[in-house]
Design an enzyme around this catalytic site. Structure first.
Site, PDB file in Angstrom:
ATOM      1  N   ARG A  58       3.692  -1.720   1.804  1.00  0.00           N
ATOM      2  CA  ARG A  58       4.454  -0.485   1.985  1.00  0.00           C
ATOM      3  C   ARG A  58       4.746   0.292   0.698  1.00  0.00           C
ATOM      4  O   ARG A  58       5.253   1.395   0.753  1.00  0.00           O
ATOM      5  CB  ARG A  58       5.789  -0.749   2.708  1.00  0.00           C
ATOM      6  N   ASP A  59       4.418  -0.265  -0.464  1.00  0.00           N
ATOM      7  CA  ASP A  59       4.648   0.475  -1.699  1.00  0.00           C
ATOM      8  C   ASP A  59       3.553   0.160  -2.728  1.00  0.00           C
ATOM      9  O   ASP A  59       3.827  -0.158  -3.885  1.00  0.00           O
ATOM     10  CB  ASP A  59       6.025   0.142  -2.268  1.00  0.00           C
ATOM     11  N   VAL A  60       2.321   0.252  -2.270  1.00  0.00           N
ATOM     12  CA  VAL A  60       1.177  -0.008  -3.148  1.00  0.00           C
ATOM     13  C   VAL A  60       1.030   1.155  -4.129  1.00  0.00           C
ATOM     14  O   VAL A  60       0.921   2.312  -3.727  1.00  0.00           O
ATOM     15  CB  VAL A  60      -0.126  -0.170  -2.337  1.00  0.00           C
TER      16      VAL A  60
END
Length: 247
Positions: A58-60
Site C-alpha cells: 500500500r505504500d510502495v
C-alpha cells in the site's frame, strides 16, 4: 510495541536517485538499478503470493526500498500494509503517498495487489529517469508517467528520458523494456496491469540483456587489447605515441 528492522547501511533508494553533484552518494550504474528493481519486485511478489494471507504493501515507493552495504534491496515500512482475502479489500480512507497511489483507488476504494503494481510502475520510471513522481515546472505540476509519455510522443530518444548522470552508459534495449513495463503497470485500469510474477520474469530478462552486453563488450575489449599488443610487439613501437589514452 516496537518494529525491529535489519540495519540497512545503504539507506533508501530515493537518496541515490536525488543525490546532487556535491553529494557523497554515488550514481547507481544501470546494472545496479536493474538488480535493485528485480530484488524489490521479488519482495513484492513474496507479499502477494507467499504470505498467508497475502499482503498488499500500500505504500510502495523508492523511499521504502532500503539498501544494505552491498546495495541489496529490501522492501520496508509496512505501516500501511493490509492483508487481503479474495484479492480484494475495501479501505475507507486514501492511504499511500502522492504520485504513487493507484488512480482507481480514489474512486472505488477497492484495494488489490494491482495497486502495488501501479506504485511499482512509478518506481520503475523513477529508476530510469531519477525524477520525482510529481514534476514541478513553474506553476504547473505533471506526473512522471505523463512526462515520459510526452517526451517519447514527440520523438525523443531514450537519452532524453534516462538519468543524464549515467552519461549514456546504459543498455538501450533493456531501458526501453523497463519503460514499457512501467507504462503497463501504470495503466489507468487495474485489469490492464501485469502481475508481479510477470514483472519479476521481465526484469530478469532485462538484467540478462545487460549482463550479455557486458560480456560481449568485455570480449571485444580483450580482443582489441590483444590485437594492439600484437601490433606493438610486431612493429617494435607504440602505435599511439601521442594519441589519447585507451580505456
Amino acid at each position: 510495541m516496537a518494529l525491529v528492522y535489519e540495519y540497512m547501511s545503504g539507506g533508501s533508494l530515493r537518496t541515490y536517485l536525488t543525490a546532487g553533484k556535491d553529494s557523497n552518494v554515488r550514481v547507481l550504474s544501470w546494472e545496479e538499478r536493474l538488480r535493485i528493481l528485480l530484488e524489490a519486485a521479488q519482495g513484492l511478489l513474496y507479499l502477494h503470493t507467499e504470505c498467508n494471507p497475502p499482503i498488499i504493501h500500500r505504500d510502495v515507493k523508492t523511499a521504502n526500498i532500503l539498501l544494505n552495504h552491498m546495495l541489496e534491496a529490501k522492501i520496508a515500512d509496512f505501516g500501511l500494509s493490509k492483508a487481503f482475502q479474495d484479492n480484494r479489500s475495501h479501505i475507507p480512507t486514501i492511504a499511500g503517498t502522492q504520485g504513487y497511489v493507484d488512480p482507481e483507488y480514489y474512486s472505488s476504494f477497492k484495494l488489490t495487489e494491482k495497486s502495488d503494481v501501479y506504485s511499482f510502475g512509478v518506481v520503475l520510471l523513477e529508476m530510469v529517469t531519477s525524477k520525482h513522481p510529481i514534476i514541478v515546472g513553474g506553476r504547473e505540476k505533471i506526473h512522471l508517467t505523463q512526462w515520459v509519455k510526452q517526451n517519447l510522443a514527440i520523438g525523443s530518444n531514450m537519452d532524453d528520458v534516462v538519468d543524464s548522470r549515467l552519461f549514456g552508459r546504459y543498455d538501450v534495449n533493456s531501458a526501453w523494456k523497463v519503460v514499457e513495463l512501467a507504462m503497463s503497470c501504470c495503466s489507468e485500469t487495474s485489469a490492464q496491469r501485469p502481475l508481479m510474477s510477470h514483472l519479476v520474469s521481465e526484469l530478469k530478462e532485462c538484467l540478462d540483456l545487460v549482463l550479455g552486453t557486458s560480456s560481449v563488450m568485455d570480449t571485444v575489449r580483450s580482443s582489441s587489447s590483444r590485437r594492439i599488443a600484437f601490433e606493438v610487439a610486431k612493429n617494435g613501437e607504440s602505435l599511439l605515441p601521442d594519441g589519447p589514452s585507451i580505456r
